[in-house]
Design an enzyme around this catalytic site. Sequence first.
Site, short mmCIF file in Angstrom:
data_model
loop_
_atom_site.label_atom_id
_atom_site.label_comp_id
_atom_site.label_asym_id
_atom_site.label_seq_id
_atom_site.Cartn_x
_atom_site.Cartn_y
_atom_site.Cartn_z
N ASP A 33 0.84 -1.20 0.00
CA ASP A 33 0.00 0.00 0.00
C ASP A 33 0.88 1.25 0.00
OD1 ASP A 33 -1.88 -1.90 0.33
OD2 ASP A 33 -2.64 -1.17 2.25
N TYR A 34 2.01 1.12 0.67
CA TYR A 34 2.92 2.25 0.80
C TYR A 34 3.44 2.68 -0.57
CZ TYR A 34 7.05 4.89 2.18
OH TYR A 34 8.00 5.85 2.32
N ASP A 37 0.71 4.26 -2.57
CA ASP A 37 0.45 5.65 -2.18
C ASP A 37 1.50 6.61 -2.72
OD1 ASP A 37 -1.84 5.06 -0.94
OD2 ASP A 37 -1.06 5.13 1.11
N SER A 82 -36.94 -6.36 -13.92
CA SER A 82 -36.76 -7.12 -12.69
C SER A 82 -36.82 -8.61 -13.07
CB SER A 82 -37.74 -6.65 -11.63
OG SER A 82 -38.93 -7.27 -11.69
N LEU A 83 -36.84 -9.49 -12.12
CA LEU A 83 -36.77 -10.91 -12.43
C LEU A 83 -37.99 -11.64 -11.88
CD1 LEU A 83 -33.06 -11.69 -11.47
CD2 LEU A 83 -34.01 -11.81 -13.77
N GLU A 112 -25.98 -18.17 -11.71
CA GLU A 112 -25.19 -17.17 -10.99
C GLU A 112 -25.82 -16.99 -9.62
OE1 GLU A 112 -24.79 -13.35 -13.42
OE2 GLU A 112 -25.72 -14.78 -14.76
N LYS A 114 -27.49 -14.73 -6.80
CA LYS A 114 -28.23 -13.46 -6.82
C LYS A 114 -27.62 -12.58 -5.74
CE LYS A 114 -32.88 -11.68 -7.38
NZ LYS A 114 -33.00 -10.57 -6.45
N ASP A 116 -27.09 -9.53 -3.35
CA ASP A 116 -28.13 -8.75 -2.67
C ASP A 116 -27.63 -7.34 -2.39
OD1 ASP A 116 -30.56 -8.38 -1.62
OD2 ASP A 116 -30.23 -9.49 0.23
N ARG A 135 -31.31 1.82 -11.00
CA ARG A 135 -32.39 1.19 -11.75
C ARG A 135 -33.64 2.07 -11.77
NH1 ARG A 135 -34.94 -4.83 -10.87
NH2 ARG A 135 -35.99 -3.93 -9.09
N GLU A 171 -24.41 -5.38 -9.45
CA GLU A 171 -25.04 -5.13 -8.16
C GLU A 171 -23.99 -4.49 -7.24
OE1 GLU A 171 -28.17 -6.02 -8.25
OE2 GLU A 171 -28.87 -6.12 -6.17
N TYR A 223 -23.22 -8.78 -13.75
CA TYR A 223 -23.97 -9.95 -14.21
C TYR A 223 -24.57 -9.84 -15.61
CZ TYR A 223 -27.73 -7.07 -12.34
OH TYR A 223 -28.57 -6.03 -12.07
N LYS A 286 -30.25 -18.28 -16.17
CA LYS A 286 -30.48 -17.58 -17.43
C LYS A 286 -30.26 -18.53 -18.60
CE LYS A 286 -28.77 -13.35 -15.38
NZ LYS A 286 -27.59 -12.54 -15.13
N LYS A 310 -35.27 -18.21 -5.10
CA LYS A 310 -34.98 -17.61 -3.80
C LYS A 310 -34.70 -18.69 -2.76
CE LYS A 310 -35.61 -13.11 -4.41
NZ LYS A 310 -36.40 -12.12 -3.76
N CYS A 404 -38.08 7.01 30.44
CA CYS A 404 -36.86 6.22 30.53
C CYS A 404 -37.02 5.08 31.53
CB CYS A 404 -35.70 7.13 30.95
SG CYS A 404 -34.16 6.23 31.22
N CYS A 407 -34.41 6.11 34.58
CA CYS A 407 -34.51 7.30 35.41
C CYS A 407 -35.89 7.95 35.33
CB CYS A 407 -33.43 8.31 35.02
SG CYS A 407 -33.78 9.11 33.45
N CYS A 422 -33.37 9.53 26.02
CA CYS A 422 -33.59 10.03 27.36
C CYS A 422 -32.72 11.28 27.52
CB CYS A 422 -33.18 8.99 28.40
SG CYS A 422 -33.07 9.70 30.05
N CYS A 428 -29.17 10.10 34.50
CA CYS A 428 -29.67 8.79 34.07
C CYS A 428 -28.55 7.75 34.26
CB CYS A 428 -30.11 8.88 32.61
SG CYS A 428 -30.79 7.36 31.97
P1 AMP Z 1 -35.82 -8.19 -8.06
O1 AMP Z 1 -35.26 -6.90 -7.56
O2 AMP Z 1 -36.20 -9.14 -7.00
O3 AMP Z 1 -36.83 -8.00 -9.14
O4 AMP Z 1 -34.61 -8.92 -8.77
C1 AMP Z 1 -33.99 -8.38 -9.90
C2 AMP Z 1 -32.67 -7.78 -9.49
O5 AMP Z 1 -31.81 -8.78 -9.03
C3 AMP Z 1 -31.97 -7.18 -10.65
O6 AMP Z 1 -32.39 -5.88 -10.89
C4 AMP Z 1 -30.55 -7.19 -10.19
O7 AMP Z 1 -30.25 -5.96 -9.55
C5 AMP Z 1 -30.50 -8.25 -9.11
N1 AMP Z 1 -29.51 -9.31 -9.36
C6 AMP Z 1 -28.63 -9.75 -8.44
N2 AMP Z 1 -27.84 -10.71 -8.93
C7 AMP Z 1 -28.19 -10.89 -10.22
C8 AMP Z 1 -27.72 -11.74 -11.24
N3 AMP Z 1 -26.72 -12.62 -11.03
N4 AMP Z 1 -28.32 -11.65 -12.45
C9 AMP Z 1 -29.32 -10.76 -12.66
N5 AMP Z 1 -29.82 -9.93 -11.73
C10 AMP Z 1 -29.26 -9.99 -10.50
ZN ZN Z 2 -32.88 7.97 31.58
#
Ligand code: AMP
Ligand code: ZN
Length: 666
Positions: A33-34, A37, A82-83, A112, A114, A116, A135, A171, A223, A286, A310, A404, A407, A422, A428
């Site tokens: 890192d040094y 930098d 969306s999915l 793949e 998903k 979050d 989005r 994501e 993705y 997919k 899910k 509270c 107190c 509080c 307290c």
């Molecule tokens: P949802 O929000 O439940 O409709 O799910 C769709 C969202 O899942 C997409 O908009 C992506 O942001 C997200 N996502 C996460 N991982 C993946 C992936 N591997 N492929 C496609 N979408 C993904």
């Molecule tokens: Zn208190």
Amino acid sequence: MLETIEQKIRALRAELRQHNYNYYVLDQATISDYEFDLKLKTLEKLETENPQFFDVNSPTQRVGGFVTKNFNTVVHKSRMYSLANSYSFDDLKEWENRIAKVIEAKVLYTCELKYDGASINLVYQNGQLVRAETRGDGVQGDEITANVRTIKSIPLVINQNFTDEFEIRGEIIIPLDGFNKMNEERLESGEDAYSNPRNTASGSLKLQDSAEVAKRPLDCLFYQVIGSKLPVDTHFKALELAKKAGFKIPNTLKICKNIDEVFEFINVWDKKRHELPYETDGVVIKVNSLQQQEELGFTAKIPRWAIAYKFQAEQVLTVLKEISYQVGRTGAITPVANLEPVQLAGTIVKRASLHNADQIAKFDIRVGDTVFVEKGGEIIPKIVGVDLKKRPKNSLPTAYITHCPDCHTKLIRTEGDAKHFCPNEYGCPPQITGRIQHFISRKAMNIDGMGAETVELLFKNGLILNYADLYDLKASQIIPLERMAEKSAENIIKGIEASKQMPFEKVLFALGIRFVGETVAKKLAKHYKNIDNLMCASYENLTNVDEIGEVIAKSIIDFFNDLSNIQIINKFKYLGLQLELTQKSREHETEKLIGLTFVVSGVFEKFDRNGLKKSIEDNGGKISSSISKNTNYIIAGDNMGPSKQEKALSLGVPIITEDDYLKMIE
Ligand code: AMP
Ligand code: ZN
């Protein structure tokens, strides 16, 4: 041949880009890192001196600083869908059947995880990032390019220009490690912990100050690549290409020849997902062929060629026995659910956080209810719902406390605060003891011989009302207390006396000024040099200090406007606590170790442990308690533990002696 300045700048940028990639995408740094930098500073200097070569996509621009008051709305070039969701293998078989009706040829699938977090669309032109979009409603989103530029694993310039213009979707996530560390720091500075990585990630993207975004441990997993002239015919190959170009594509991605292989992938990851460094809530399946994807097309909201499966969240049902309320050192009230103990994801859970009054109201959580408890990325499990069928007939809605619990002062809730407070700061008990406990804690004054219970005991017996009272204690007052003996009393007194030598920045942190955590305390100490300068600093003056924002500045002003705090500071002056950077500590200060992280292990000859740690910090280095891939050196004394040695070996972290260390800082 002599290099021109422009060539020099270009070469440095390319080199730093590569190092960024090695570190943040491949997770394999090839320089310290040094060194990084130093190179970055060189580039910064060249760029400042030669502003005609400015480039928003230069590695120097990663730190942010651009403030957006209102994000522009942009219409996506192609819609962000969306999915469809599925929850069982039967759902997936039905999906397969629907596909078979449209496509006669053999269909291959990709699986793949998903991820979050928050979805993002990036637009690249001629190999350069030009725009980043949220989005939004799928048709249009917010333009957040300045913020996204600060995310280090996202390439601003790509290695391989596979087409002039393309979009890539991914994501934005916060890995669990970074999330927990960020929360620890927040708790230490008296702020509330964030409740989960996903919301924190999407909230971070909408911060107005990109320099703030740069500080968040954000990451991005990609993705999907979209472009009319992509030189590939499958989704898998498109991602491979993107990977080569420098995008982070997890290698969990897999091609499945049939739906049974998809099931296998799901089964494997349903178990293994807990070992991942980030959260996932399912698998996205997919159709691999882009041609077939096109044939299948979209419905109004979702592609027909993809589906999400899910995972069942790990959830259990148990009975809520009681709601209790905790008062923190800042007066913030946290409701806690006391549960019938239950096994969940390998641990026995007895308590769950209820966060605040809104959270209780949202689910209408009542004592006696049977509740769903879930473990996500958070440290403490949470309640995600109530099984209303099991609600006892005579149950009453929860009336949130108005006073509270300790107190009995009437609670207040200021606009914008999720929590009740509080306001009885000085009367307290849990606030009083909380502040003293913070004062003596390891990272603050580190008073040996005292723990949280000692503080409670001393307070209960009327011996201390604030942390300054500690310095009036006499052994003869402590000895008669429960569980105390002469020896322990003497240790306490010794520890308190020794704390007078704690450096200024520790004292500053120990004061417990809200929002002033360890890092901020260090910043303030360095900038203001002594407490008087800090006490006199105006709001404007404070906010001009690097990294000191409005909230911190206001909190500091409030603290020093309080007469009782001034009295305490005056007493500290009289007692001889360190209220300024000592000449000595500044003399020893260098920046030789900037960017290096050390782990200290074992017993040393020339230093005591704290002395060694202080020396590292004085020379600009950082100290970490555990060995990780981010550790640069382990300084080993006698008796270094075998597990640490093993870990160091496996991660390839060099182990050095204290003499080696002394040479480094010579
Ligand atoms: P949802 O929000 O439940 O409709 O799910 C769709 C969202 O899942 C997409 O908009 C992506 O942001 C997200 N996502 C996460 N991982 C993946 C992936 N591997 N492929 C496609 N979408 C993904
Ligand atoms: Zn208190």
